[in-house]
Scaffold this motif. Sequence first.
Motif, short mmCIF file in Angstrom:
data_model
loop_
_atom_site.label_atom_id
_atom_site.label_comp_id
_atom_site.label_asym_id
_atom_site.label_seq_id
_atom_site.Cartn_x
_atom_site.Cartn_y
_atom_site.Cartn_z
N VAL A 152 7.23 29.81 -5.28
CA VAL A 152 8.88 29.33 -4.03
C VAL A 152 10.08 29.49 -5.12
O VAL A 152 10.76 29.68 -4.35
CB VAL A 152 8.19 27.48 -4.03
N GLN A 153 10.03 29.04 -6.38
CA GLN A 153 11.22 29.52 -6.99
C GLN A 153 11.52 30.67 -6.91
O GLN A 153 13.14 31.22 -6.91
CB GLN A 153 11.10 29.10 -8.51
N ARG A 154 11.39 31.82 -7.36
CA ARG A 154 11.53 32.87 -7.38
C ARG A 154 11.71 33.55 -5.54
O ARG A 154 12.79 34.23 -5.20
CB ARG A 154 9.69 33.71 -7.57
N LYS A 155 11.15 32.61 -4.61
CA LYS A 155 11.23 33.08 -3.69
C LYS A 155 12.38 32.86 -3.18
O LYS A 155 13.71 33.16 -1.86
CB LYS A 155 10.16 33.09 -2.35
N ARG A 156 12.76 31.37 -3.38
CA ARG A 156 14.15 30.63 -3.22
C ARG A 156 15.61 30.84 -3.98
O ARG A 156 16.07 30.15 -3.88
CB ARG A 156 13.77 28.80 -2.76
N LYS A 157 15.39 32.00 -4.87
CA LYS A 157 16.29 31.83 -6.11
C LYS A 157 18.02 32.18 -5.22
O LYS A 157 18.60 31.47 -6.17
CB LYS A 157 16.05 33.26 -6.73
N ASP A 158 17.74 32.63 -3.66
CA ASP A 158 18.97 32.77 -3.77
C ASP A 158 19.83 31.35 -3.47
O ASP A 158 20.72 31.46 -3.11
CB ASP A 158 19.54 33.68 -2.96
N GLN A 159 19.01 30.66 -2.94
CA GLN A 159 19.06 29.57 -2.35
C GLN A 159 19.68 27.99 -3.01
O GLN A 159 19.42 26.72 -2.92
CB GLN A 159 18.05 28.87 -1.14
N LEU A 160 18.72 28.43 -4.63
CA LEU A 160 19.31 27.41 -5.95
C LEU A 160 20.02 27.52 -6.06
O LEU A 160 21.19 28.39 -6.12
CB LEU A 160 17.63 27.55 -6.81
#
Length: 190
Positions: A152-160
Amino acid sequence: CHVPHNQDYSGFNLGQWVTVQRRSKNQMLSARKQRLDGLGFIWDVNAFLWEEGVAVLEAFKKTYGHCHVPHNQDYSGFYLGSWVARQRRSENQMPSAQKQRLDDLGFIWDVRIARWEEGFNVLKTYKREHDHCRIPGDLKYNKFELGAWVRVQRKRKDQLSHNLRERLDNLGFIWNVAEAAWWEGLAVLK
């Protein structure tokens, strides 16, 4: 003495009578007020229900060691999950003394942040033990789905937020598994 508004007792609408007593509290003869106080009469139902919720939350924390209450949690016959959700929704309108009491208990205001911090702490523990952050996608570590959390962190990298990405970077988080494997292979060849 908590009487629901629609409570009927032997043909007498007790709930309605109680409501009238609450409304006329300031005009009531002191002897009547004292008599009701002696019965444990509840003048402020909202305050009573809030205190009841806090007491149940304290018991929940004593049992489980945390205040991360699932949304559908029923605890000791009290809909604690619903109560907790109402507190979160009213955080900005809540009296500061109530908010402070919940904060002192370790109340979780934002479940997403709490879940992220839990995952990050598990990842830190994993790294301390294994000296790397190469997490297999199906890894369950210390009863936590760490592989899924990492995906999930990899997938949402740009949203973190920048802060969260930086914390992961400082830990040695691997954003691109294929690229990390390439560099690892190159290091072995040297």
